[in-house]
Write a protein that holds these residues in place. Structure first.
Motif, PDB file in Angstrom:
ATOM      1  N   GLU A 151      59.179  38.053  32.539  1.00 29.94           N
ATOM      2  CA  GLU A 151      59.553  38.986  33.597  1.00 29.94           C
ATOM      3  C   GLU A 151      58.341  39.262  34.474  1.00 29.94           C
ATOM      4  N   PRO A 152      58.552  39.270  35.797  1.00 28.99           N
ATOM      5  CA  PRO A 152      57.427  39.545  36.690  1.00 28.99           C
ATOM      6  C   PRO A 152      56.846  40.928  36.405  1.00 28.99           C
ATOM      7  N   LEU A 153      55.564  40.959  36.192  1.00 31.15           N
ATOM      8  CA  LEU A 153      54.888  42.227  35.933  1.00 31.15           C
ATOM      9  C   LEU A 153      53.737  42.368  36.916  1.00 31.15           C
ATOM     10  N   ASP A 154      53.516  43.554  37.351  1.00 30.42           N
ATOM     11  CA  ASP A 154      52.416  43.806  38.281  1.00 30.42           C
ATOM     12  C   ASP A 154      51.126  43.978  37.489  1.00 30.42           C
ATOM     13  N   VAL A 155      50.336  42.913  37.456  1.00 29.63           N
ATOM     14  CA  VAL A 155      49.029  42.991  36.809  1.00 29.63           C
ATOM     15  C   VAL A 155      48.044  43.424  37.880  1.00 29.63           C
ATOM     16  N   ILE A 156      47.510  44.602  37.721  1.00 33.58           N
ATOM     17  CA  ILE A 156      46.678  45.204  38.760  1.00 33.58           C
ATOM     18  C   ILE A 156      45.247  44.680  38.680  1.00 33.58           C
ATOM     19  N   ALA A 157      44.730  44.259  39.827  1.00 30.15           N
ATOM     20  CA  ALA A 157      43.321  43.861  39.897  1.00 30.15           C
ATOM     21  C   ALA A 157      42.448  45.101  39.744  1.00 30.15           C
ATOM     22  N   GLU A 158      41.461  45.018  38.879  1.00 26.41           N
ATOM     23  CA  GLU A 158      40.574  46.157  38.629  1.00 26.41           C
ATOM     24  C   GLU A 158      39.126  45.728  38.786  1.00 26.41           C
ATOM     25  N   ASP A 159      38.381  46.462  39.580  1.00 26.18           N
ATOM     26  CA  ASP A 159      36.961  46.161  39.758  1.00 26.18           C
ATOM     27  C   ASP A 159      36.212  46.408  38.450  1.00 26.18           C
ATOM     28  N   MET A 160      35.534  45.400  37.974  1.00 33.08           N
ATOM     29  CA  MET A 160      34.745  45.504  36.746  1.00 33.08           C
ATOM     30  C   MET A 160      33.406  44.808  36.946  1.00 33.08           C
TER      31      MET A 160
ATOM     32  N   THR B  56      41.945  44.732  30.884  1.00 32.77           N
ATOM     33  CA  THR B  56      41.717  43.427  30.264  1.00 32.77           C
ATOM     34  C   THR B  56      40.803  42.565  31.133  1.00 32.77           C
ATOM     35  N   LEU B  57      40.345  41.470  30.542  1.00 35.83           N
ATOM     36  CA  LEU B  57      39.514  40.535  31.289  1.00 35.83           C
ATOM     37  C   LEU B  57      40.264  39.993  32.499  1.00 35.83           C
ATOM     38  N   VAL B  58      41.558  39.715  32.334  1.00 32.93           N
ATOM     39  CA  VAL B  58      42.354  39.201  33.454  1.00 32.93           C
ATOM     40  C   VAL B  58      42.390  40.193  34.611  1.00 32.93           C
ATOM     41  N   ASN B  59      42.513  41.498  34.320  1.00 33.26           N
ATOM     42  CA  ASN B  59      42.484  42.500  35.389  1.00 33.26           C
ATOM     43  C   ASN B  59      41.187  42.395  36.183  1.00 33.26           C
ATOM     44  N   GLY B  60      40.078  42.216  35.467  1.00 30.64           N
ATOM     45  CA  GLY B  60      38.793  42.094  36.144  1.00 30.64           C
ATOM     46  C   GLY B  60      38.654  40.791  36.902  1.00 30.64           C
ATOM     47  N   LEU B  61      39.166  39.698  36.344  1.00 33.19           N
ATOM     48  CA  LEU B  61      39.097  38.407  37.022  1.00 33.19           C
ATOM     49  C   LEU B  61      39.901  38.419  38.321  1.00 33.19           C
ATOM     50  N   MET B  62      41.047  39.098  38.312  1.00 34.15           N
ATOM     51  CA  MET B  62      41.885  39.144  39.513  1.00 34.15           C
ATOM     52  C   MET B  62      41.200  39.888  40.652  1.00 34.15           C
ATOM     53  N   ALA B  63      40.364  40.861  40.317  1.00 35.97           N
ATOM     54  CA  ALA B  63      39.609  41.551  41.351  1.00 35.97           C
ATOM     55  C   ALA B  63      38.420  40.723  41.804  1.00 35.97           C
ATOM     56  N   HIS B  64      37.874  39.924  40.894  1.00 35.83           N
ATOM     57  CA  HIS B  64      36.688  39.117  41.208  1.00 35.83           C
ATOM     58  C   HIS B  64      37.019  37.912  42.076  1.00 35.83           C
ATOM     59  N   CYS B  65      38.159  37.254  41.787  1.00 33.96           N
ATOM     60  CA  CYS B  65      38.535  36.076  42.560  1.00 33.96           C
ATOM     61  C   CYS B  65      40.050  35.944  42.604  1.00 33.96           C
ATOM     62  N   GLN B  66      40.565  35.504  43.716  1.00 28.92           N
ATOM     63  CA  GLN B  66      42.005  35.385  43.907  1.00 28.92           C
ATOM     64  C   GLN B  66      42.546  34.030  43.451  1.00 28.92           C
TER      65      GLN B  66
END
Length: 304
Positions: free
Chosen positions: A69-78, A110-120
Motif C-alpha cells: 500500500e502506498p505510504l507517505d515516507v517523509i524525508a527527514e533532515d539528518m 529510519t535511515l531511509v527517511n534520512g536518505l530521502m532528504a539527502h538525495c532524491q
C-alpha cells in the motif's frame, strides 16, 4: 505484483502452509502470510485454501504478493555519516539504534527517511518503503551500508551479494575466551520453531550460512573478534557465535542476561568492499569503532 511459484518437497510434507511459507522467506511473517491466504493471494494446485491447510508432497503453491500500500515516507533532515557518494552508489555509516527502513507503524527516524532528504535519486526496485536499500544491518548494529541510487546499480550490487564477492567484515565482542585463533562456522540458519522472531541453526526450512572469524584479542572472559560474512542471513553472526558457545556481548535476543553495560549487541560492520556498478573499480571502506564499543573494550582491558 510479484508471483512466486513453489513445489512442496518431502521435507515439508504435512506442514501447515502458513508455517511453510513464513520459513521460505525471512521477511514473510506468519501473520502476513495468513493475511495473504485469507484474501486469496495464495493458491495450492490452483485452488484457494485456509491457513491451516497441510501441505502435500508435490503441491504446487503460487503466491501472488500484493503491491505494498502506498505510504507517505517523509524525508527527514539528518546528519548522515556519508563515506562515499556518486551518481550510482552511496556508502553510509549507520549509527547504532537506527532502523534501516520504515515499516507500517514505524515510518520515521529510519535511515531511509534520512536518505530521502539527502538525495532524491534512489533505486525503486525494493518499493516505496525501501528505496535504494540493497542490504541491511540490525537496528543495534552499527556500520557501513551500500545504497543504490538507480536500478542499474541496485541490480549490480545484489548480483555481487549473490556471488559472494562483496567484502563484509564485522568487529564483535563475545562472551568467553575462544581458544583457537580463527575458524569457519558453516551451519544453516532458519526461523526458530518456538520463537518466530528469532533465528536458529537448523536443518529444517533453513538456508546455507557461512561465517569466518579470527581472534583479534583474547581476554579472560571475553574475546574481541573480526567476522567475515560469506552469506548474509538474518542475525547471522549473532546466531552463529551463540551456536559455537560464544554469544555476543549485550545481545538481548541471543546472549546472556548478565553482560557488560552496552545497549544492544557489540557488533560493528567496519569494512565494506564491492565492485563499482559502472566503473568496475573495486572500492573498499572502513569505519572506526563507535565510542560505546570502544568504551566497553577499554573496560574489559582495564579489568584484566
Amino acid at each position: 505484483m510479484d508471483i512466486i511459484e513453489l513445489q512442496v518437497s518431502e521435507e515439508h510434507k504435512h506442514e501447515r502452509i502458513d508455517k511453510f511459507l513464513s520459513t521460505y522467506n525471512d521477511e514473510w511473517s506468519r501473520s502476513q502470510v495468513q493475511l495473504w491466504i485469507k484474501d486469496g493471494s495464495v493458491k495450492v494446485n490452483d485452488k484457494e485454501i485456509k491457513t491451516n491447510y497441510k501441505c502435500q508432497l508435490a503441491d504446487k503453491i503460487v503466491v501472488s504478493i500484493p503491491e505494498p500500500e502506498p505510504l507517505d515516507v517523509i524525508a527527514e533532515d539528518m546528519d548522515l555519516d556519508i563515506y562515499y557518494e556518486d551518481q550510482d552508489v552511496l556508502v553510509v555509516n549507520k549509527p547504532k539504534g537506527m532502523v534501516v527502513h520504515p515499516a507500517p507503524g514505524h515510518l520515521s527516524g529510519t535511515l531511509v527517511n534520512g536518505l530521502m532528504a539527502h538525495c532524491q535519486d534512489l533505486s525503486g526496485i525494493n518499493g516505496v518503503l525501501r528505496p535504494g536499500i540493497v542490504h541491511r544491518i540490525d537496528k543495534d548494529t552499527s556500520g557501513l551500508l551500500m545504497v543504490a541510487k538507480n536500478d542499474m546499480a541496485h541490480e549490480s550490487l545484489v548480483a555481487q551479494l549473490v556471488e559472494k564477492s562483496v567484502t563484509r567484515r564485522y568487529k564483535a565482542i563475545v562472551h568467553g575466551s575462544i581458544p583457537h585463533d580463527h575458524g569457519t562456522i558453516n551451519a544453516p540458519i532458519g526461523r526458530d520453531k518456538v520463537d518466530r522472531q528469532s533465528m536458529t541453526v537448523t536443518n529444517v526450512s533453513s538456508k546455507d550460512a557461512v561465517t569466518h572469524f579470527h581472534v583479534i584479542e583474547r581476554f579472560e572472559n571475553f574475546t574481541f573478534v573480526e567476522c567475515q560474512l560469506e552469506t548474509g542471513r538474518t542475525h547471522q553472526i549473532r546466531v552463529h557465535m551463540k551456536y559455537i558457545g560464544y554469544p555476543l556481548v549485550g545481545d538481548p535476543k541471543y546472549g546472556p542476561k548478565k553482560t557488560l553495560p552496552i545497549n544492544g549487541q557489540a557488533l560493528h560492520a567496519g569494512v565494506l568492499g564491492f565492485e563499482h556498478p559502472r566503473t568496475k573499480e573495486y572500492l573498499e571502506f572502513e569505519a572506526p569503532l563507535p565510542d560505546e564499543f570502544e568504551q566497553v573494550l577499554d573496560q574489559i582491558k582495564n579489568n584484566r
